[in-house]
Design an enzyme around this catalytic site. Structure first.
Site, short mmCIF file in Angstrom:
data_model
loop_
_atom_site.label_atom_id
_atom_site.label_comp_id
_atom_site.label_asym_id
_atom_site.label_seq_id
_atom_site.Cartn_x
_atom_site.Cartn_y
_atom_site.Cartn_z
CG ASN A 84 7.93 21.90 46.07
OD1 ASN A 84 7.20 22.89 45.94
ND2 ASN A 84 7.46 20.67 46.05
CE LYS B 131 7.27 18.90 50.44
NZ LYS B 131 6.49 18.18 49.51
NE ARG C 219 5.43 21.26 42.40
CZ ARG C 219 4.37 21.18 43.20
NH1 ARG C 219 4.47 21.55 44.46
NH2 ARG C 219 3.23 20.76 42.73
CG HIS D 192 0.36 15.17 39.78
ND1 HIS D 192 -0.90 14.62 39.96
CD2 HIS D 192 0.73 15.65 40.98
CE1 HIS D 192 -1.27 14.77 41.21
NE2 HIS D 192 -0.31 15.41 41.86
CG HIS E 299 1.12 11.37 40.58
ND1 HIS E 299 2.47 11.69 40.61
CD2 HIS E 299 0.61 11.84 41.74
CE1 HIS E 299 2.74 12.32 41.73
NE2 HIS E 299 1.63 12.43 42.43
N GLY F 226 -1.52 9.80 44.77
CA GLY F 226 -0.98 10.20 46.07
C GLY F 226 -2.10 10.85 46.86
N GLY G 81 -2.95 13.94 46.15
CA GLY G 81 -3.59 14.38 44.91
C GLY G 81 -3.31 13.31 43.87
NE ARG H 22 -6.41 19.09 45.51
CZ ARG H 22 -5.18 18.78 45.09
NH1 ARG H 22 -5.02 17.88 44.14
NH2 ARG H 22 -4.15 19.38 45.59
CG ASP I 228 -2.79 7.68 55.15
OD1 ASP I 228 -2.73 6.54 54.66
OD2 ASP I 228 -1.80 8.35 55.46
N GLY J 51 2.50 8.10 46.43
CA GLY J 51 2.29 7.42 47.73
C GLY J 51 1.42 6.18 47.67
CD GLU K 159 6.34 6.02 44.64
OE1 GLU K 159 7.00 6.02 45.69
OE2 GLU K 159 6.27 7.00 43.88
CD GLU L 177 6.49 15.17 41.56
OE1 GLU L 177 6.49 14.54 42.64
OE2 GLU L 177 5.57 15.89 41.20
#
Ligand code: ADP
Length: 399
Positions: free
Chosen positions: A7, A14, A92, A181, A209, A211, A213, A242, A284, A332, A335, A385
């Protein structure tokens, strides 16, 4: 078969090396500050080898890939004897436009098509292409596959992906909702069907999803029929930084009033808005939950707005699909943030959703958090992913 998943970002890369016999991650890591100075953290997960976590010189992505291969094969940090053991690489790629509804084996033509999607993702696609070219330079003709964030959403009907602006903007310039995503929504919805013991073709699923984002996806009989992100990942829910959905007139008003150009405006909407902008505390959710518990009203408002938006979008997808069998929380926030999950789920009383508090307090596993008599089932499914990228890569190179 062993597959390296990459990625690549503009200054980071990554990776995970996955053994497809067991689907075990053999090693993972992150190259950072590529083109600036360079840092590599490499974590072997089999064979009891040491972690490498040091500054190293990474002038370009090629040096980064070379460093990754060196670590994966070294005596001290390695998990394979040589590069020959890596059978394929899965990349990715953020934007596949309307050209890619599925993952694809990379050749020169595909690379050209990915580059043609660059105007839609001007920061991401060039970085992904750089990662692919760097792999080619270091690894020669090892087969490589591109897995697109947008591909899963290509099944949306026109009524969901069109914007109500003059049609020529779509026809001539590709202006439409693409969604992102997709790899995550695809993974968790498939896993949800497995957990329910039913074919995905018989289910209506809404996956959230959430996280840094965040996006929501309506999956009707296994196919995406709508999603909350759009032409860019800026819209839909308020996110970490965002803004989510916004009246375009607000932009003109702020730009004129504060003498901003469009780049400054978009920078604010991308990086200084969302729950960060509302709270003034953090992007966060851990910080927001802490501040809110200590009486910070703006943090409380930011969380309330986020939960309300999730509930509102889920409600609209229940309407779009004329029902829903399961709702999934992932990424994030989805979960980990049990308070946020509970607060969102409280909006779903009209669906007959009942949350099992004990199940909702568990972490790190695929779990149904609704009670057995809940009409609509609610799941927490950690997304993966990288595993989807590795599986697609295996399937395509094995053909
Ligand atoms: P990305 O979109 O960058 O992939 P993630 O899916 O990893 O992000 O989500 C990161 C976010 O998850 C963090 O910013 C934080 O808000 C949230 N998060 C992580 N752990 C927790 C937790 N224990 N409680 C609440 N929120 C959490």
């Amino acid at each position: 078969m062993k597959i390296l998943v990459i990625n690549a970002g503009s200054s980071s890369l990554k990776y995970q090396l996955i053994d497809m016999e067991t689907e075990q991650v053999m090693a993972k890591g992150l190259c950072e500050r590529i083109g600036i100075d360079g840092h590599l953290k490499h974590t072997p997960l089999v064979g009891g080898k040491s972690v490498f976590n040091e500054d190293i010189s990474l002038p370009t992505h090629s040096e980064a890939i070379a460093a990754v291969i060196e670590k994966l094969t070294s005596a001290e940090y390695g998990v394979v004897a040589s590069m020959k053991e890596i059978d394929a690489v899965g990349h990715r790629v953020v934007h596949g436009g309307e050209k890619f509804a599925d993952s694809v084996l990379i050749d020169d033509e595909v690379l050209k098509a990915i580059d043609e999607c660059t105007p839609f993702a001007p920061l991401h696609n060039p970085a992904n292409i750089t990662g692919i070219n760097a792999c080619k330079a270091v690894m020669g003709d090892v087969p490589m596959v591109a897995v697109f964030d947008t591909a899963f959403h290509q099944t949306m009907p026109a009524k969901a992906y069109m914007y109500a602006v003059p049609y020529d903007y779509y026809k001539n310039s590709g202006v439409r909702r693409y969604g992102f995503h997709g790899t995550s929504h695809r993974y968790v919805s498939k896993r949800c069907a497995e957990l329910m013991g039913k074919p995905i073709e018989e289910l209506k699923i809404i996956s959230c999803h959430m996280g840094n984002g965040s996006s929501i996806c309506a999956i009707d009989h296994g196919k995406c029929v709508d999603t909350s992100m759009g032409f860019t990942p800026l819209v839909g829910l308020p996110m970490g930084t965002r803004c989510g959905d916004l009246d375009p007139g607000v932009m003109q008003y702020i730009m004129k009033k504060y003498d901003l150009d469009i780049d400054q405006m978009l920078n604010i909407l991308n990086k200084k808005s969302g729950v960060q902008g509302i709270s003034g505390v953090s992007s966060d959710f851990r910080d927001l939950e802490g501040a809110s518990a200590n009486g910070d009203k703006r943090s409380e408002l930011a969380l309330e707005m986020f939960n309300y938006w999730v509930a509102k979008v889920v409600g609209s997808y229940v309407a779009a699909m004329n029902g829903v069998d399961a709702i999934i929380y992932t990424a994030g926030v989805g979960e980990n943030a049990k308070t946020t999950r509970k607060a969102i789920s409280e909006y779903f009383g009209y669906l007959g959703v009942k949350i099992d508090d004990e199940a909702n307090s568990k972490r790190g596993e695929d779990i149904m958090i609704s009670t057995p008599d809940s009409k609509v089932k609610v799941f927490v499914i950690p997304t993966n992913e990288e595993l989807v990228i590795a599986r697609d890569t295996r399937d395509i190179v094995s053909k």
